[in-house]
Design a protein around this motif. Structure first.
Motif, PDB file in Angstrom:
ATOM      1  N   ASP A 135      12.351 -56.703-107.254  1.00 40.64           N
ATOM      2  CA  ASP A 135      10.915 -56.408-107.276  1.00 40.64           C
ATOM      3  C   ASP A 135      10.044 -57.610-107.602  1.00 40.64           C
ATOM      4  N   ILE A 136      10.658 -58.743-107.897  1.00 40.97           N
ATOM      5  CA  ILE A 136       9.861 -59.927-108.233  1.00 40.97           C
ATOM      6  C   ILE A 136      10.235 -61.057-107.267  1.00 40.97           C
ATOM      7  N   ASN A 153       4.219 -69.491 -86.132  1.00 40.76           N
ATOM      8  CA  ASN A 153       4.630 -68.865 -84.863  1.00 40.76           C
ATOM      9  C   ASN A 153       6.126 -68.994 -84.594  1.00 40.76           C
ATOM     10  N   ARG A 154       6.917 -68.752 -85.641  1.00 46.45           N
ATOM     11  CA  ARG A 154       8.367 -68.779 -85.491  1.00 46.45           C
ATOM     12  C   ARG A 154       8.885 -67.349 -85.425  1.00 46.45           C
ATOM     13  N   ASP A 155       9.452 -67.003 -84.304  1.00 45.28           N
ATOM     14  CA  ASP A 155       9.978 -65.662 -84.068  1.00 45.28           C
ATOM     15  C   ASP A 155      11.312 -65.528 -84.789  1.00 45.28           C
ATOM     16  N   SER A 156      11.327 -64.798 -85.890  1.00 39.49           N
ATOM     17  CA  SER A 156      12.518 -64.700 -86.721  1.00 39.49           C
ATOM     18  C   SER A 156      12.705 -63.287 -87.247  1.00 39.49           C
ATOM     19  N   ILE A 157      13.922 -63.005 -87.649  1.00 37.46           N
ATOM     20  CA  ILE A 157      14.271 -61.741 -88.296  1.00 37.46           C
ATOM     21  C   ILE A 157      14.583 -62.033 -89.757  1.00 37.46           C
ATOM     22  N   ILE A 158      14.029 -61.231 -90.651  1.00 35.92           N
ATOM     23  CA  ILE A 158      14.353 -61.341 -92.080  1.00 35.92           C
ATOM     24  C   ILE A 158      14.961 -60.015 -92.511  1.00 35.92           C
ATOM     25  N   ARG A 159      16.149 -60.110 -93.121  1.00 38.12           N
ATOM     26  CA  ARG A 159      16.838 -58.919 -93.619  1.00 38.12           C
ATOM     27  C   ARG A 159      17.072 -59.061 -95.115  1.00 38.12           C
ATOM     28  N   VAL A 160      16.724 -58.042 -95.872  1.00 37.76           N
ATOM     29  CA  VAL A 160      17.075 -57.961 -97.290  1.00 37.76           C
ATOM     30  C   VAL A 160      18.202 -56.938 -97.409  1.00 37.76           C
ATOM     31  N   HIS A 161      19.298 -57.351 -98.013  1.00 36.16           N
ATOM     32  CA  HIS A 161      20.485 -56.496 -98.138  1.00 36.16           C
ATOM     33  C   HIS A 161      20.386 -55.677 -99.423  1.00 36.16           C
ATOM     34  N   ASP A 171      17.141 -49.049-113.852  1.00 38.28           N
ATOM     35  CA  ASP A 171      16.918 -47.610-114.014  1.00 38.28           C
ATOM     36  C   ASP A 171      15.527 -47.316-114.576  1.00 38.28           C
ATOM     37  N   ASP A 172      15.070 -48.168-115.488  1.00 41.08           N
ATOM     38  CA  ASP A 172      13.747 -47.978-116.090  1.00 41.08           C
ATOM     39  C   ASP A 172      12.623 -48.490-115.203  1.00 41.08           C
ATOM     40  N   ARG A 173      12.964 -49.304-114.212  1.00 48.08           N
ATOM     41  CA  ARG A 173      11.942 -49.948-113.387  1.00 48.08           C
ATOM     42  C   ARG A 173      12.075 -49.577-111.914  1.00 48.08           C
ATOM     43  N   GLN A 174      12.685 -48.422-111.655  1.00 46.24           N
ATOM     44  CA  GLN A 174      12.937 -48.021-110.270  1.00 46.24           C
ATOM     45  C   GLN A 174      11.652 -47.916-109.450  1.00 46.24           C
ATOM     46  N   ASN A 175      10.543 -47.538-110.102  1.00 45.34           N
ATOM     47  CA  ASN A 175       9.277 -47.448-109.363  1.00 45.34           C
ATOM     48  C   ASN A 175       8.857 -48.809-108.823  1.00 45.34           C
ATOM     49  N   TYR A 176       9.128 -49.893-109.545  1.00 46.07           N
ATOM     50  CA  TYR A 176       8.815 -51.237-109.065  1.00 46.07           C
ATOM     51  C   TYR A 176       9.709 -51.613-107.885  1.00 46.07           C
ATOM     52  N   VAL A 177      10.984 -51.263-107.994  1.00 41.49           N
ATOM     53  CA  VAL A 177      11.926 -51.550-106.906  1.00 41.49           C
ATOM     54  C   VAL A 177      11.508 -50.801-105.648  1.00 41.49           C
ATOM     55  N   ASP A 178      11.173 -49.510-105.797  1.00 44.81           N
ATOM     56  CA  ASP A 178      10.731 -48.720-104.636  1.00 44.81           C
ATOM     57  C   ASP A 178       9.472 -49.309-104.012  1.00 44.81           C
ATOM     58  N   ALA A 179       8.538 -49.742-104.854  1.00 45.88           N
ATOM     59  CA  ALA A 179       7.303 -50.356-104.350  1.00 45.88           C
ATOM     60  C   ALA A 179       7.617 -51.652-103.607  1.00 45.88           C
ATOM     61  N   ALA A 180       8.559 -52.440-104.138  1.00 49.11           N
ATOM     62  CA  ALA A 180       8.938 -53.695-103.484  1.00 49.11           C
ATOM     63  C   ALA A 180       9.521 -53.430-102.103  1.00 49.11           C
ATOM     64  N   TYR A 181      10.386 -52.421-102.012  1.00 55.33           N
ATOM     65  CA  TYR A 181      10.957 -52.073-100.702  1.00 55.33           C
ATOM     66  C   TYR A 181       9.866 -51.661 -99.720  1.00 55.33           C
ATOM     67  N   LEU A 182       8.908 -50.877-100.179  1.00 60.26           N
ATOM     68  CA  LEU A 182       7.804 -50.463 -99.300  1.00 60.26           C
ATOM     69  C   LEU A 182       6.994 -51.661 -98.821  1.00 60.26           C
ATOM     70  N   GLN A 186       6.757 -52.969 -94.978  1.00 55.05           N
ATOM     71  CA  GLN A 186       5.438 -53.049 -94.358  1.00 55.05           C
ATOM     72  C   GLN A 186       5.226 -54.402 -93.678  1.00 55.05           C
ATOM     73  N   GLN A 187       5.853 -55.445 -94.207  1.00 54.36           N
ATOM     74  CA  GLN A 187       5.717 -56.787 -93.646  1.00 54.36           C
ATOM     75  C   GLN A 187       6.730 -57.072 -92.539  1.00 54.36           C
ATOM     76  N   GLY A 188       7.467 -56.041 -92.126  1.00 57.70           N
ATOM     77  CA  GLY A 188       8.422 -56.214 -91.029  1.00 57.70           C
ATOM     78  C   GLY A 188       9.782 -56.730 -91.455  1.00 57.70           C
ATOM     79  N   ILE A 189      10.033 -56.763 -92.754  1.00 57.65           N
ATOM     80  CA  ILE A 189      11.332 -57.195 -93.261  1.00 57.65           C
ATOM     81  C   ILE A 189      12.298 -56.013 -93.152  1.00 57.65           C
ATOM     82  N   GLN A 190      13.470 -56.279 -92.577  1.00 61.33           N
ATOM     83  CA  GLN A 190      14.457 -55.214 -92.401  1.00 61.33           C
ATOM     84  C   GLN A 190      15.233 -55.014 -93.704  1.00 61.33           C
ATOM     85  N   LEU A 191      15.362 -53.762 -94.113  1.00 64.61           N
ATOM     86  CA  LEU A 191      16.152 -53.402 -95.289  1.00 64.61           C
ATOM     87  C   LEU A 191      17.471 -52.841 -94.793  1.00 64.61           C
ATOM     88  N   VAL A 192      18.577 -53.509 -95.106  1.00 63.74           N
ATOM     89  CA  VAL A 192      19.868 -53.147 -94.552  1.00 63.74           C
ATOM     90  C   VAL A 192      20.893 -53.000 -95.672  1.00 63.74           C
TER      91      VAL A 192
END
Length: 195
Positions: A135-136, A153-161, A171-182, A186-192
């Protein structure tokens, strides 16, 4: 940086802040982050086999670092050992096609040596990102990288595993993690993750 010809790489694996100060010791460490190391090792070995670029980002500060005004606990101070890559991953830092880059902010794109490397590695079209904290530093770096590549203008794929990232007190900061994933999605980063 020890690598001379960055144009030979088509892919880059970015291992964010898998350092002692977040995993093994210090005020911001969380030993549960070790759970993601086996998946990171798998990905690093895949990249080494393909002779593609692996980049270790190391959070590294001085007591004068401005980040400590927002995160008041001193962490990953240069020379303390907290800024060193964890022992499980350290052997991979000395292999060919691998570089280590220190950073003094929560966004690896702001490290001048990283930016210089990206400017020279113009054939990289795929970026895989693992590490902590989800989340940071993972979120800020991934979005910063996406914006930078767009600007140039570099056509690239970004994946976060998702199976190779974690954060402290998750566990205490899951809301931050969920927000980070969103935000990343939203920026086109693939979550895999590995099936």
């Amino acid at each position: 940086m020890k690598l001379k010809n960055l144009k030979v790489y088509n892919k880059a694996l970015i291992v964010v802040d898998m350092v002692n100060g977040f995993v093994k010791e210090g005020v911001l460490h969380d030993k549960s982050i070790t759970k993601i190391i086996p998946r990171q090792i798998e990905l690093i070995k895949e990249y080494n086999k393909e002779k593609e670029l692996v980049i270790f980002i190391q959070d590294t500060h001085t007591k004068e670092s401005m980040e400590h005004k927002r995160f008041p606990d001193y962490h990953c101070l240069k020379g303390s050992g907290e800024e060193e890559v964890v022992d499980e991953l350290k052997p991979f830092t000395n292999l060919d096609d691998t570089i280590c880059i220190p950073k003094n902010s929560t966004n690896f794109m702001e490290a001048q040596s990283f930016r210089k490397m990206i400017d020279n590695a113009t054939n990289i079209k795929e970026f895989d990102i693992v590490g902590c904290c989800t989340d940071i530093c993972v979120c800020n770096g991934s979005i910063g990288l996406a914006n930078y590549l767009d600007e140039h203008n570099r056509d690239s794929i970004i994946r976060v595993h998702k199976d190779a990232v974690a954060t402290f007190a998750e566990d205490d900061r899951q809301n931050y993690v969920d927000a980070a994933y969103l935000l990343m999605e939203q920026q086109g980063i693939q979550l895999v993750k590995k099936i």
